[in-house]
Design a protein around this motif. Sequence first.
Motif, PDB file in Angstrom:
ATOM      1  N   PRO A  24       0.822  -1.209   0.000  1.00  0.00           N
ATOM      2  CA  PRO A  24       0.000   0.000   0.000  1.00  0.00           C
ATOM      3  C   PRO A  24       0.861   1.267   0.000  1.00  0.00           C
ATOM      4  N   ASP A  25       1.589   1.505  -1.070  1.00  0.00           N
ATOM      5  CA  ASP A  25       2.418   2.703  -1.180  1.00  0.00           C
ATOM      6  C   ASP A  25       2.455   3.148  -2.633  1.00  0.00           C
ATOM      7  N   ALA A  26       3.403   3.994  -2.974  1.00  0.00           N
ATOM      8  CA  ALA A  26       3.497   4.504  -4.342  1.00  0.00           C
ATOM      9  C   ALA A  26       3.784   3.382  -5.327  1.00  0.00           C
ATOM     10  N   GLY A  27       4.430   2.300  -4.866  1.00  0.00           N
ATOM     11  CA  GLY A  27       4.711   1.170  -5.744  1.00  0.00           C
ATOM     12  C   GLY A  27       3.446   0.497  -6.229  1.00  0.00           C
ATOM     13  N   LEU A  28       2.388   0.569  -5.441  1.00  0.00           N
ATOM     14  CA  LEU A  28       1.103  -0.018  -5.826  1.00  0.00           C
ATOM     15  C   LEU A  28       0.573   0.663  -7.094  1.00  0.00           C
ATOM     16  N   LEU A  29       0.617   1.966  -7.110  1.00  0.00           N
ATOM     17  CA  LEU A  29       0.141   2.696  -8.271  1.00  0.00           C
ATOM     18  C   LEU A  29       0.980   2.353  -9.500  1.00  0.00           C
ATOM     19  N   ALA A  30       2.278   2.293  -9.321  1.00  0.00           N
ATOM     20  CA  ALA A  30       3.155   1.967 -10.439  1.00  0.00           C
ATOM     21  C   ALA A  30       2.859   0.577 -10.985  1.00  0.00           C
ATOM     22  N   GLU A  31       2.653  -0.376 -10.096  1.00  0.00           N
ATOM     23  CA  GLU A  31       2.380  -1.749 -10.531  1.00  0.00           C
ATOM     24  C   GLU A  31       1.038  -1.857 -11.240  1.00  0.00           C
ATOM     25  N   LEU A  32       0.014  -1.240 -10.670  1.00  0.00           N
ATOM     26  CA  LEU A  32      -1.299  -1.237 -11.320  1.00  0.00           C
ATOM     27  C   LEU A  32      -1.215  -0.552 -12.686  1.00  0.00           C
ATOM     28  N   TYR A  33      -0.536   0.578 -12.730  1.00  0.00           N
ATOM     29  CA  TYR A  33      -0.429   1.332 -13.973  1.00  0.00           C
ATOM     30  C   TYR A  33       0.340   0.548 -15.029  1.00  0.00           C
ATOM     31  N   GLU A  34       1.419  -0.084 -14.609  1.00  0.00           N
ATOM     32  CA  GLU A  34       2.241  -0.848 -15.554  1.00  0.00           C
ATOM     33  C   GLU A  34       1.472  -2.016 -16.146  1.00  0.00           C
ATOM     34  N   LYS A  35       0.717  -2.716 -15.318  1.00  0.00           N
ATOM     35  CA  LYS A  35       0.004  -3.900 -15.795  1.00  0.00           C
ATOM     36  C   LYS A  35      -1.273  -3.561 -16.557  1.00  0.00           C
ATOM     37  N   HIS A  36      -1.966  -2.531 -16.131  1.00  0.00           N
ATOM     38  CA  HIS A  36      -3.304  -2.289 -16.675  1.00  0.00           C
ATOM     39  C   HIS A  36      -3.454  -0.950 -17.390  1.00  0.00           C
ATOM     40  N   GLY A  37      -2.427  -0.129 -17.371  1.00  0.00           N
ATOM     41  CA  GLY A  37      -2.500   1.191 -17.996  1.00  0.00           C
ATOM     42  C   GLY A  37      -2.883   1.170 -19.464  1.00  0.00           C
ATOM     43  N   PRO A  38      -2.207   0.341 -20.281  1.00  0.00           N
ATOM     44  CA  PRO A  38      -2.565   0.338 -21.715  1.00  0.00           C
ATOM     45  C   PRO A  38      -4.016  -0.080 -21.977  1.00  0.00           C
ATOM     46  N   ALA A  39      -4.499  -1.053 -21.225  1.00  0.00           N
ATOM     47  CA  ALA A  39      -5.886  -1.504 -21.424  1.00  0.00           C
ATOM     48  C   ALA A  39      -6.872  -0.418 -20.997  1.00  0.00           C
ATOM     49  N   VAL A  40      -6.566   0.259 -19.897  1.00  0.00           N
ATOM     50  CA  VAL A  40      -7.448   1.328 -19.418  1.00  0.00           C
ATOM     51  C   VAL A  40      -7.439   2.492 -20.407  1.00  0.00           C
ATOM     52  N   TYR A  41      -6.266   2.858 -20.888  1.00  0.00           N
ATOM     53  CA  TYR A  41      -6.169   3.947 -21.858  1.00  0.00           C
ATOM     54  C   TYR A  41      -6.958   3.611 -23.134  1.00  0.00           C
ATOM     55  N   ALA A  42      -6.808   2.363 -23.597  1.00  0.00           N
ATOM     56  CA  ALA A  42      -7.523   1.947 -24.805  1.00  0.00           C
ATOM     57  C   ALA A  42      -9.035   2.023 -24.599  1.00  0.00           C
ATOM     58  N   ARG A  43      -9.506   1.600 -23.429  1.00  0.00           N
ATOM     59  CA  ARG A  43     -10.942   1.663 -23.139  1.00  0.00           C
ATOM     60  C   ARG A  43     -11.412   3.114 -23.100  1.00  0.00           C
ATOM     61  N   CYS A  44     -10.635   3.962 -22.431  1.00  0.00           N
ATOM     62  CA  CYS A  44     -11.016   5.374 -22.327  1.00  0.00           C
ATOM     63  C   CYS A  44     -10.995   6.057 -23.696  1.00  0.00           C
ATOM     64  N   ARG A  45      -9.996   5.751 -24.482  1.00  0.00           N
ATOM     65  CA  ARG A  45      -9.892   6.359 -25.808  1.00  0.00           C
ATOM     66  C   ARG A  45     -11.042   5.895 -26.700  1.00  0.00           C
ATOM     67  N   TYR A  46     -11.391   4.621 -26.594  1.00  0.00           N
ATOM     68  CA  TYR A  46     -12.497   4.080 -27.386  1.00  0.00           C
ATOM     69  C   TYR A  46     -13.807   4.775 -27.010  1.00  0.00           C
ATOM     70  N   LEU A  47     -14.055   4.929 -25.719  1.00  0.00           N
ATOM     71  CA  LEU A  47     -15.322   5.507 -25.282  1.00  0.00           C
ATOM     72  C   LEU A  47     -15.382   7.023 -25.469  1.00  0.00           C
ATOM     73  N   LEU A  48     -14.291   7.717 -25.178  1.00  0.00           N
ATOM     74  CA  LEU A  48     -14.300   9.173 -25.232  1.00  0.00           C
ATOM     75  C   LEU A  48     -13.945   9.732 -26.606  1.00  0.00           C
ATOM     76  N   ARG A  49     -13.262   8.928 -27.422  1.00  0.00           N
ATOM     77  CA  ARG A  49     -12.878   9.311 -28.783  1.00  0.00           C
ATOM     78  C   ARG A  49     -12.051  10.592 -28.830  1.00  0.00           C
ATOM     79  N   ASP A  50     -11.192  10.746 -27.829  1.00  0.00           N
ATOM     80  CA  ASP A  50     -10.343  11.931 -27.754  1.00  0.00           C
ATOM     81  C   ASP A  50      -9.106  11.562 -26.944  1.00  0.00           C
ATOM     82  N   ASP A  51      -7.921  11.739 -27.548  1.00  0.00           N
ATOM     83  CA  ASP A  51      -6.680  11.343 -26.883  1.00  0.00           C
ATOM     84  C   ASP A  51      -6.454  12.081 -25.568  1.00  0.00           C
ATOM     85  N   ASP A  52      -6.623  13.399 -25.585  1.00  0.00           N
ATOM     86  CA  ASP A  52      -6.376  14.177 -24.373  1.00  0.00           C
ATOM     87  C   ASP A  52      -7.367  13.810 -23.264  1.00  0.00           C
TER      88      ASP A  52
END
Length: 194
Positions: A24-52
């Motif tokens: 439960p520290d900053a490493g948690l965020l890094a690990e979650l982001y590293e493993k799931h960041g691309p999938a989350v970004y792809a989902r957000c980009r698909y739904l919002l249709r805007d990179d920013d």
Amino acid sequence: MNALRVIAGGRAGVSDPGPLRFKPDAGLLAELYEKHGPAVYARCRYLLRDDDAAKDALQEVFAKGLRALGDFRAAASPTTWILRIATHHCLNELRARRAAWREQLKQIAIDRRAEVEPPDRRELVRALLSAAPAEAQEVAVLYFVDELTQAEIAQATGRSMPTVRKRLREFLAAARAALAEALPGIELPEGDEP
């Protein structure tokens, strides 16, 4: 809760690799982001249709994920859990955009209704109204400003239709005389009788 557990099935694979240990520290965020960041970004980009907007949503999703880590159910995979947060966040963003659009449209309509005439034009209207008799002024405002019909004016003022027409003609005659005096070189049309 200090461990996320991946269950067999889907993309997680056939075997159960055991609990994923997160500190439960900053490493948690890094690990979650590293493993799931691309999938989350792809989902957000698909739904919002805007990179920013997708990049902003990505940050918000992981912040929400960290706040909701205690609510994580071991029955769900971390990917499913974080993608669900992403989906809900993006759908809420889209709803907020629609609501903001409606509010902006309402505000534009209010602003248009509240638009005032330029000061010189307001002065001209005041001068024209002041040139007419009081009862003709009232009828003129109801007719030209409030855009009531002559029948509606008759009902609102308790006057007959011929009286309303007479008051409108009085106003137009007084307005023409005032304009002719103020602008001597301009000929005004006479055929606009209500």
